[in-house]
Each structure stands twice: as C-alpha cells, then as structure tokens.
Design an enzyme around this catalytic site. Structure first.
Site, PDB file in Angstrom:
ATOM      1  N   ASP A  69       0.947  -1.060  -0.064  1.00  0.00           N
ATOM      2  CA  ASP A  69       0.000   0.029  -0.076  1.00  0.00           C
ATOM      3  C   ASP A  69       1.004   1.224  -0.062  1.00  0.00           C
ATOM      4  OD1 ASP A  69      -2.460   1.197  -0.127  1.00  0.00           O
ATOM      5  OD2 ASP A  69      -2.614   1.623   1.977  1.00  0.00           O
ATOM      6  N   PHE A 148       2.705   7.710 -12.828  1.00  0.00           N
ATOM      7  CA  PHE A 148       1.139   7.431 -12.563  1.00  0.00           C
ATOM      8  C   PHE A 148       1.004   8.040 -11.487  1.00  0.00           C
ATOM      9  CE2 PHE A 148       3.581   4.099 -11.419  1.00  0.00           C
ATOM     10  CZ  PHE A 148       2.845   3.367 -10.110  1.00  0.00           C
TER      11      PHE A 148
END
EC number: 3.6.1.66
Length: 191
Positions: A69, A148
């Site tokens: 994460d 990104f």
C-alpha cells in the site's frame, strides 16, 4: 525459482517491481492466478492495508505473496491524502485527485510531502514488512507525461524534475516503492 504473487493488476506497479526484483523471481499478477476479486483495503495505515492483501491471498489461494500500500502524505494537509491517495476526491480518477490536492494547497506556505510504501510479504508461513519513503514537495501544476498517480506534481528532494518527468529507470532508483522492494529483494536473496 521462487514464485511470488504480487497483489496487483496494475501493470505500472508490476513493471516497476519486476525491474527491481530482477529475473531470479517469478513474479505473477492477480490475473495470472485467476483472482479478479476486489481485495479489501479498509485499514487506517499503509501496513494494515498491505497485510489485508496478503492475508486475503493466503486464505483463498494458499500462495507465497506480497502486497503493498502506497500513498502521498502532505504535511500542510495533515498527512492527507495518505491511505486514501487512490480515491482522495471520492473517485479513482487521478486527475480529480490531483486537482483536489492542488486546490487544497492554494496559499499553503509549506508544500513538503512524501511518498510512502509498505510491503507485506507472506513467505513460507511467515509475515514480513518492508517500508520505503521518499521526501519531496508538491508543485503548483502538473509537469511530465511519465509515471502515474501523483507523479506529475511531486518533486523528490535533491531533484528539479517531477517523477513524471523522469524515465522509469531514473524513478526506480529513488522511488518509495523501489526502496521498499529493494529491501524485500535483499531479504529474499538471503532467504
């Protein structure tokens, strides 16, 4: 060759991690093990979310795996967007997420921020964690076409270009994910 399932179908992440890990490890995506589930991420920390991914895969697929994460923490926003980075605006649309960050930072004196990654590795019945952080700052407008997520507005300390203005190879040398993955790769080589 050690086979590891990476709890993602994000092609960008998969490429980044494979480039760091190298060819000694057979890295597989969720799709490659026929997992198309929406794996829960209900934790309030990066570590909790990463561990949820590996727990889910171990329980359902009985595989050696890792999940991560990652997120952006901005000091002027009290650490936001943090674990909500991918859906900060209430949407998974990164353009909207970036717009919201820039809107909330208007007039902010400090624009210091960091990208953080926590990896949860489940290997041969044991859980391990690896963390990577890169400090930097948020700029006023998007720059660059690469990368990104929040890459177009984040400049790492010591650099004048955003992550989106760097080549994938340049970014992989310094990114939060590469730091965490490099720690995991070093651990795996000694396993």
């Amino acid at each position: 060759m050690l086979e590891l399932v990476f709890a993602t179908n994000n092609a960008h992440k998969l490429e980044e991690v494979q480039a760091i890990i190298g060819s000694k490890f057979n890295l597989r995506s969720l799709a490659e093990i026929d997992c198309y589930d929406d794996i829960p991420e209900t934790g309030v920390t990066f570590q909790e979310n990463a561990q949820q991914k590996t727990d889910y895969l171990v329980e359902r697929f009985k595989v050696n795996c890792f999940g991560d994460d990652s997120g952006l923490e901005i000091d002027a926003l009290g650490g936001e967007p943090g674990v909500y980075s991918a859906r900060y605006s209430g949407s998974r649309d990164m353009e909207q997420n970036i717009d919201l960050v820039l809107e909330r930072l208007v007039g902010a004196e400090s624009r210091t921020a960091r990208f953080k990654t926590v990896i949860s590795l489940f290997l041969e019945g044991k859980q391990y964690f690896f963390e990577g952080t890169i400090e930097g700052r948020i700029i006023d407008e998007r720059r660059g076409d690469g990368g990104f997520g929040y890459d177009p507005i984040f400049i790492p300390d010591g650099y004048s270009r955003t992550f989106a203005e760097m080549s994938a190879a340049e970014k992989n040398l310094i990114s939060h994910r590469s730091i965490a993955v490099s720690k995991m790769a070093a651990f795996l080589k000694g396993f």
